[in-house]
Design a protein around this motif. Structure first.
Motif, PDB file in Angstrom:
ATOM      1  N   PRO A 169      -7.946   4.663   7.297  1.00  0.00           N
ATOM      2  CA  PRO A 169      -7.998   6.178   7.654  1.00  0.00           C
ATOM      3  C   PRO A 169      -6.981   6.719   6.796  1.00  0.00           C
ATOM      4  O   PRO A 169      -5.898   6.421   6.537  1.00  0.00           O
ATOM      5  CB  PRO A 169      -7.625   6.270   9.214  1.00  0.00           C
ATOM      6  CG  PRO A 169      -7.403   4.731   9.599  1.00  0.00           C
ATOM      7  CD  PRO A 169      -7.514   3.865   8.516  1.00  0.00           C
ATOM      8  N   PHE A 170      -7.267   7.964   6.601  1.00  0.00           N
ATOM      9  CA  PHE A 170      -6.384   8.881   5.873  1.00  0.00           C
ATOM     10  C   PHE A 170      -6.328  10.236   6.291  1.00  0.00           C
ATOM     11  O   PHE A 170      -7.637  10.771   6.915  1.00  0.00           O
ATOM     12  CB  PHE A 170      -6.575   8.799   4.474  1.00  0.00           C
ATOM     13  CG  PHE A 170      -7.674   9.566   3.885  1.00  0.00           C
ATOM     14  CD1 PHE A 170      -8.820   9.060   4.162  1.00  0.00           C
ATOM     15  CD2 PHE A 170      -7.595  10.617   3.075  1.00  0.00           C
ATOM     16  CE1 PHE A 170     -10.125   9.780   3.717  1.00  0.00           C
ATOM     17  CE2 PHE A 170      -8.490  11.444   2.530  1.00  0.00           C
ATOM     18  CZ  PHE A 170      -9.797  11.106   2.799  1.00  0.00           C
ATOM     19  N   ASN A 171      -5.425  11.186   6.024  1.00  0.00           N
ATOM     20  CA  ASN A 171      -5.278  12.411   6.512  1.00  0.00           C
ATOM     21  C   ASN A 171      -5.736  13.402   4.974  1.00  0.00           C
ATOM     22  O   ASN A 171      -4.954  13.349   4.271  1.00  0.00           O
ATOM     23  CB  ASN A 171      -4.053  12.968   6.991  1.00  0.00           C
ATOM     24  CG  ASN A 171      -3.920  14.206   7.564  1.00  0.00           C
ATOM     25  OD1 ASN A 171      -4.477  15.200   6.663  1.00  0.00           O
ATOM     26  ND2 ASN A 171      -3.221  14.573   8.332  1.00  0.00           N
ATOM     27  N   PHE A 172      -7.048  14.110   5.394  1.00  0.00           N
ATOM     28  CA  PHE A 172      -7.493  14.640   3.909  1.00  0.00           C
ATOM     29  C   PHE A 172      -6.529  15.908   3.606  1.00  0.00           C
ATOM     30  O   PHE A 172      -6.214  15.955   2.213  1.00  0.00           O
ATOM     31  CB  PHE A 172      -8.666  15.153   4.248  1.00  0.00           C
ATOM     32  CG  PHE A 172      -9.539  15.724   3.382  1.00  0.00           C
ATOM     33  CD1 PHE A 172     -10.114  14.986   2.303  1.00  0.00           C
ATOM     34  CD2 PHE A 172      -9.242  17.262   3.006  1.00  0.00           C
ATOM     35  CE1 PHE A 172     -10.843  15.402   1.237  1.00  0.00           C
ATOM     36  CE2 PHE A 172      -9.990  17.717   1.933  1.00  0.00           C
ATOM     37  CZ  PHE A 172     -10.578  16.945   0.999  1.00  0.00           C
ATOM     38  N   THR A 173      -5.852  16.470   4.529  1.00  0.00           N
ATOM     39  CA  THR A 173      -4.871  17.733   4.205  1.00  0.00           C
ATOM     40  C   THR A 173      -3.879  17.248   3.383  1.00  0.00           C
ATOM     41  O   THR A 173      -3.276  17.521   2.556  1.00  0.00           O
ATOM     42  CB  THR A 173      -4.709  18.440   5.488  1.00  0.00           C
ATOM     43  OG1 THR A 173      -5.789  18.559   6.088  1.00  0.00           O
ATOM     44  CG2 THR A 173      -3.990  19.649   5.125  1.00  0.00           C
ATOM     45  N   THR A 174      -3.060  15.986   4.028  1.00  0.00           N
ATOM     46  CA  THR A 174      -2.016  15.732   3.451  1.00  0.00           C
ATOM     47  C   THR A 174      -2.130  14.586   2.530  1.00  0.00           C
ATOM     48  O   THR A 174      -1.016  14.474   1.701  1.00  0.00           O
ATOM     49  CB  THR A 174      -0.911  14.944   4.680  1.00  0.00           C
ATOM     50  OG1 THR A 174      -1.625  13.949   5.281  1.00  0.00           O
ATOM     51  CG2 THR A 174      -0.907  16.097   5.722  1.00  0.00           C
ATOM     52  N   GLY A 175      -3.136  13.830   2.428  1.00  0.00           N
ATOM     53  CA  GLY A 175      -3.278  12.875   1.574  1.00  0.00           C
ATOM     54  C   GLY A 175      -2.745  11.462   1.852  1.00  0.00           C
ATOM     55  O   GLY A 175      -2.635  10.566   1.293  1.00  0.00           O
ATOM     56  N   GLU A 176      -2.366  11.667   3.214  1.00  0.00           N
ATOM     57  CA  GLU A 176      -1.357  10.349   3.488  1.00  0.00           C
ATOM     58  C   GLU A 176      -2.489   9.435   4.060  1.00  0.00           C
ATOM     59  O   GLU A 176      -3.234   9.475   4.906  1.00  0.00           O
ATOM     60  CB  GLU A 176      -0.640  10.784   4.792  1.00  0.00           C
ATOM     61  CG  GLU A 176       0.357   9.674   5.195  1.00  0.00           C
ATOM     62  CD  GLU A 176       1.735  10.064   4.811  1.00  0.00           C
ATOM     63  OE1 GLU A 176       2.727   9.076   4.994  1.00  0.00           O
ATOM     64  OE2 GLU A 176       1.937  11.347   4.495  1.00  0.00           O
ATOM     65  N   VAL A 177      -2.393   8.032   3.501  1.00  0.00           N
ATOM     66  CA  VAL A 177      -2.984   6.760   3.846  1.00  0.00           C
ATOM     67  C   VAL A 177      -2.345   6.264   4.969  1.00  0.00           C
ATOM     68  O   VAL A 177      -1.211   6.180   4.954  1.00  0.00           O
ATOM     69  CB  VAL A 177      -3.157   5.874   2.830  1.00  0.00           C
ATOM     70  CG1 VAL A 177      -4.175   4.754   3.187  1.00  0.00           C
ATOM     71  CG2 VAL A 177      -3.967   6.536   1.665  1.00  0.00           C
ATOM     72  N   THR A 178      -3.035   5.750   6.052  1.00  0.00           N
ATOM     73  CA  THR A 178      -2.560   5.132   7.344  1.00  0.00           C
ATOM     74  C   THR A 178      -2.005   3.877   6.790  1.00  0.00           C
ATOM     75  O   THR A 178      -2.519   3.089   6.536  1.00  0.00           O
ATOM     76  CB  THR A 178      -3.614   4.998   8.311  1.00  0.00           C
ATOM     77  OG1 THR A 178      -3.861   6.311   8.631  1.00  0.00           O
ATOM     78  CG2 THR A 178      -2.838   4.517   9.693  1.00  0.00           C
ATOM     79  N   LYS A 179      -0.744   3.552   7.100  1.00  0.00           N
ATOM     80  CA  LYS A 179      -0.161   2.221   6.594  1.00  0.00           C
ATOM     81  C   LYS A 179       0.074   1.296   7.575  1.00  0.00           C
ATOM     82  O   LYS A 179       0.088   0.129   7.238  1.00  0.00           O
ATOM     83  CB  LYS A 179       1.167   2.593   5.812  1.00  0.00           C
ATOM     84  CG  LYS A 179       0.865   3.297   4.659  1.00  0.00           C
ATOM     85  CD  LYS A 179       2.175   4.047   4.004  1.00  0.00           C
ATOM     86  CE  LYS A 179       2.101   4.951   2.838  1.00  0.00           C
ATOM     87  NZ  LYS A 179       1.376   6.411   3.136  1.00  0.00           N
ATOM     88  N   THR A 180       0.191   1.785   8.843  1.00  0.00           N
ATOM     89  CA  THR A 180       0.774   0.719   9.743  1.00  0.00           C
ATOM     90  C   THR A 180      -0.523  -0.324  10.251  1.00  0.00           C
ATOM     91  O   THR A 180      -0.132  -1.356   9.567  1.00  0.00           O
ATOM     92  CB  THR A 180       0.969   1.556  11.155  1.00  0.00           C
ATOM     93  OG1 THR A 180      -0.343   2.258  11.266  1.00  0.00           O
ATOM     94  CG2 THR A 180       2.175   2.222  11.059  1.00  0.00           C
ATOM     95  N   SER A 181      -1.258  -0.070  10.631  1.00  0.00           N
ATOM     96  CA  SER A 181      -2.445  -1.121  11.091  1.00  0.00           C
ATOM     97  C   SER A 181      -2.901  -1.726   9.925  1.00  0.00           C
ATOM     98  O   SER A 181      -2.899  -1.275   8.811  1.00  0.00           O
ATOM     99  CB  SER A 181      -3.528  -0.684  12.003  1.00  0.00           C
ATOM    100  OG  SER A 181      -3.924   0.466  11.396  1.00  0.00           O
ATOM    101  N   LYS A 182      -3.721  -2.941  10.232  1.00  0.00           N
ATOM    102  CA  LYS A 182      -4.405  -3.592   9.096  1.00  0.00           C
ATOM    103  C   LYS A 182      -5.561  -2.714   8.711  1.00  0.00           C
ATOM    104  O   LYS A 182      -6.175  -2.058   9.656  1.00  0.00           O
ATOM    105  CB  LYS A 182      -5.010  -5.234   9.580  1.00  0.00           C
ATOM    106  CG  LYS A 182      -3.674  -5.949   9.445  1.00  0.00           C
ATOM    107  CD  LYS A 182      -4.068  -7.267  10.185  1.00  0.00           C
ATOM    108  CE  LYS A 182      -4.801  -8.370   9.432  1.00  0.00           C
ATOM    109  NZ  LYS A 182      -5.179  -9.565   9.846  1.00  0.00           N
ATOM    110  N   ALA A 183      -5.822  -3.114   7.549  1.00  0.00           N
ATOM    111  CA  ALA A 183      -6.973  -2.396   6.813  1.00  0.00           C
ATOM    112  C   ALA A 183      -8.268  -2.645   7.660  1.00  0.00           C
ATOM    113  O   ALA A 183      -8.533  -3.817   8.537  1.00  0.00           O
ATOM    114  CB  ALA A 183      -7.299  -2.969   5.460  1.00  0.00           C
ATOM    115  N   VAL A 184      -9.368  -2.038   7.945  1.00  0.00           N
ATOM    116  CA  VAL A 184     -10.430  -2.027   8.443  1.00  0.00           C
ATOM    117  C   VAL A 184     -11.472  -2.775   7.388  1.00  0.00           C
ATOM    118  O   VAL A 184     -11.663  -2.425   6.369  1.00  0.00           O
ATOM    119  CB  VAL A 184     -11.061  -0.534   8.737  1.00  0.00           C
ATOM    120  CG1 VAL A 184     -12.628  -0.702   9.267  1.00  0.00           C
ATOM    121  CG2 VAL A 184     -10.301   0.066   9.604  1.00  0.00           C
TER     122      VAL A 184
END
Ligand code: NAG
Ligand code: NAG
Ligand code: NAG
Ligand code: NAG
Ligand code: NAG
Ligand code: NAG
Length: 638
Positions: A521-536
């Motif tokens: 998952p990522f935040n479109f507005t900020t461009g931040e990629v979710t780093k915590t959990s494992k990849a889907v």
């Protein structure tokens, strides 16, 4: 110019630009800047002509400031392939040798666009150097620009939009630019991206023309005594906003159906090993073995075709057998002739056993050519007086020798998410005789942008199959006669996610390699990629039918580009045709061309597909699906 500030001010529409400002944000900015100017204009109405000539110039210089800013932002936005012709319409026109209504509309569009851009250039000259012209010249020019005549800017602009948004024009653009459409191969971009670029160009012209019209009224207002033109300016502004909204809503409609696929087209006839294609090597080879060496009892009693799955037994006194590299898995033997001449390959340890085999009856297996090794003649002989010991033509699964190149990497690869990197491209490469699906990564910025300077190919993991801590079946897969299938499938991230990695796993029930795609998952507005959990992990567990490749030649012998594209199937790596290639190669080959967008973008999906022509083994190639921006297109004016 505060473009970095602008980058964060307007986040309404997304484009493929380095800074987050886009043309549609620019449109808002221009309208705002201009309405500020309109307010200022009114302050000058009461002042007499001679008193404020300096202020007049200042006013025009302010307009010039807007123009400079516009040009700079447009320069940033149109950064695709700097060496190429920037204008996508003129690129299309050059490459399309067509003569139809659509093509002539495209030509008209290009012509109108050129006129309008020229007006804008001329206008910039007049407002920048206004002090060098007397008011008559300035007002004459302004009249030309803003009059209602056929060649004035408002009329041309109306005509441009009529043509672009008119019936069928965009449908045809999409038709020609869709994958397999006649123009697709010209641009290394998905249809959706090209559509977007095209619309950006139209909007660029629209912005410039709006500024031209506006500047014309401004000149008329301050250098003539024909009124204040406030109404006309506001009307021009309204028209501009209406056009912009129309363009966005049309764009949105078409973007929803435009393909996101980016794949490479064949670069005929320049097939270069390691550069444009790769091969599985030393996996399956046609092999010639005497019956006597195939039989556990050393007898010649049975026919060749009795040996469908066996091995090389004792060579005994058979000289030919002793010269040949032993084969531990011999498959599908058949009788071909009682005598033959074999041209053994010099590349015995790198790719093939034989260059060609010429049978006594004149038939040639493979392509006959001057033989640069010693030709060996083989003939059926009699054993125990009545058993005929003939040479059979079989298939050899070479197994795992140090020189085989039949391994596929199974170690998952993910972009460096700690540096906010995401996957932007894919290609097959070979490293230490192992085939890897390599990823290109790029840093994700706000609004689906990629930092161009960060884009790089991630080096494949440096290991080889002799290293003990790397295990067949876990870290890599060695192809074998029994396990040589590969799934051909497209895998999409779910909405809100973005591709960050790829990998293969072996489906133990079906014995095929399955593509896996890692998304986050990522935040479109900020461009931040979710780093915590494992990849889907996304994969397809459905199995389509087998893509049959029977008796095919090697794909590099095809003289026409691929015209058959297969997906949602599985393919078995197999030998090339006995007749055409003496069964010495493994097909399909792998396409090695990098698959990336001309303008790096995040991905919404990844696929592996097969492309080829009837009678040829074809290529397995990766493809990418660019991020779907449809949901982020919003009207900028309400
Ligand atoms: C303005 O400039 C043009 C061209 O330089 C010239 O022909 C014209 O006579 C000038 N008009 C006035 C009113 O000075
Ligand atoms: C512009 O001119 C119109 C008609 O001459 C007038 O009604 C209007 O008040 C003027 N606008 C301004 C802001 O001066
Ligand atoms: C406003 O613009 C429209 C569209 O170009 C035009 O038809 C109309 O005449 C304009 N009105 C005025 C007052 O300029
Ligand atoms: C892109 O997203 C839109 C809106 O969600 C959707 O309708 C469209 O089918 C998507 N396009 C593709 C090619 O998947
Ligand atoms: C080999 O010979 C033995 C004994 O003569 C016989 O039983 C066996 O079936 C033979 N095997 C084959 C594969 O022919
Ligand atoms: C994305 O980040 C912004 C700014 O931190 C935040 O306001 C917004 O709620 C986030 N969006 C989502 C979908 O999490």
């Amino acid at each position: 110019m505060q473009s970095s500030l602008l980058c964060f001010l307007f986040i309404t529409f997304v484009s493929f630009v380095s800074c987050s400002i886009t043309l549609f944000e620019l449109s808002v900015k221009v309208t705002n800047a201009i309405s500020e100017n309109v307010a200022n204009v009114n302050e000058f109405t009461k002042v007499t002509d001679t008193d404020n000539s300096k202020q007049k110039l200042l006013l025009l210089l302010k307009l010039d400031g807007i123009a400079v800013e516009i040009d700079e932002i447009i320069g940033q936005i149109q950064r695709i392939d700097k060496d190429k012709d920037l204008n996508i319409i003129s690129r299309l026109l050059k490459k399309l040798a067509m003569n139809n209504k659509w093509h002539s509309t495209l030509k008209d569009i290009r012509m109108i666009q050129t006129y309008l851009n020229d007006y804008y250039k001329e206008m910039k000259k007049y407002i920048r150097d206004a002090d060098e012209y007397n008011s008559t010249v300035l007002v004459d020019f302004a009249d030309k620009v803003a009059s209602g005549s056929k060649n004035s800017v408002p009329s041309l602009l109306n005509l441009l939009f009529e043509k672009v948004l008119g019936k069928d024009f965009l449908e045809n653009l999409l038709k020609y630019l869709k994958p397999n459409g006649i123009c697709y191969c010209q641009e290394k971009q998905s249809t959706a991206e090209i559509l977007h670029t095209f619309m950006n160009e139209i909007q660029t012209t629209s912005i410039k023309s709006f500024v031209s019209i506006y500047a014309a009224y401004m000149i008329k207002h301050i250098y003539s005594d024909k009124g204040n033109f406030t109404k006309a300016m506001l009307n021009a502004s309204d028209n501009f906003q209406r056009r912009t909204n129309n363009l966005i809503s049309t764009l949105k409609t078409h973007m929803a159906t435009a393909s996101l696929e980016v794949r490479r087209c064949d670069l005929l006839p320049n097939h270069i090993y390691g550069e444009t294609y790769l091969e599985i090597k030393n996996f399956l080879h046609g092999i010639i073995i005497n019956k006597v060496n195939l039989d556990p009892n050393g007898s010649c009693k049975k026919e060749c075709n009795a040996y469908s799955y066996t091995k090389h037994y004792n060579c005994g006194s058979n000289e030919w057998c002793r010269k040949e590299a032993m084969c531990s898995k011999v498959i599908g033997c058949q009788y071909v002739d009682s005598s033959m001449e074999v041209c053994p390959s010099k590349m015995h340890k790198t790719s093939r056993r034989y260059e060609y085999v010429k049978l006594g009856n004149g038939r040639v297996l493979g392509k006959e050519k001057p033989c640069d090794t010693d030709i060996t003649s083989l003939e059926t002989y009699r054993n125990w007086v009545f058993w005929k010991c003939s040479y059979c033509f079989c298939l050899c699964d070479e197994g795992r020798k140090f020189y085989t190149q039949n391994h596929i990497n199974m170690r998952p690869v993910e972009s460096n998410i700690h540096r906010n990197m995401v996957v932007t491209g894919l290609r097959f490469i070979e490293h230490n005789h192992i085939i890897h699906l390599q990823i290109q990564e790029g840093k994700l910025l706000p609004n689906g942008q990629i930092d161009l300077n960060s884009v790089q190919w991630l080096a494949p993991e440096d290991y080889d199959i002799t290293q003990r801590n790397y295990v067949n079946g876990k870290d890599y897969h060695t192809l074998s006669w029994e396990k040589r299938s590969l799934q051909l499938v497209d895998i999409m991230a779910k909405q809100g996610n973005i591709v960050t990695g790829v990998g293969f796993v072996l489906d133990k029930f079906r014995n095929h390699l399955r593509l896996q795609v890692f998304t986050r998952p990522f935040n479109f507005t900020t461009g931040e990629v979710t780093k915590t959990s494992k990849a889907v992990v996304e994969a397809s567990y459905e199995v389509g039918p087998q893509l049959k490749l029977d008796a095919v030649d090697i794909p590099t012998n095809a003289i026409f580009p691929s015209n058959q594209f297969e997906t949602n199937k599985f393919v078995k790596f197999t030998n090339s045709d006995f007749e055409k290639d003496a069964g010495q190669s493994t097909v399909p080959f792998l396409d090695a061309l990098p698959v990336e967008s001309a303008n790096p973008v995040p991905l919404s999906g990844v696929g592996i597909f097969h492309k080829g022509r009837l009678g040829f083994g074809g290529f397995i190639a990766p493809r990418i699906f660019t991020y779907n921006f449809t949901n982020h297109l919003e009207s900028v004016f309400f």
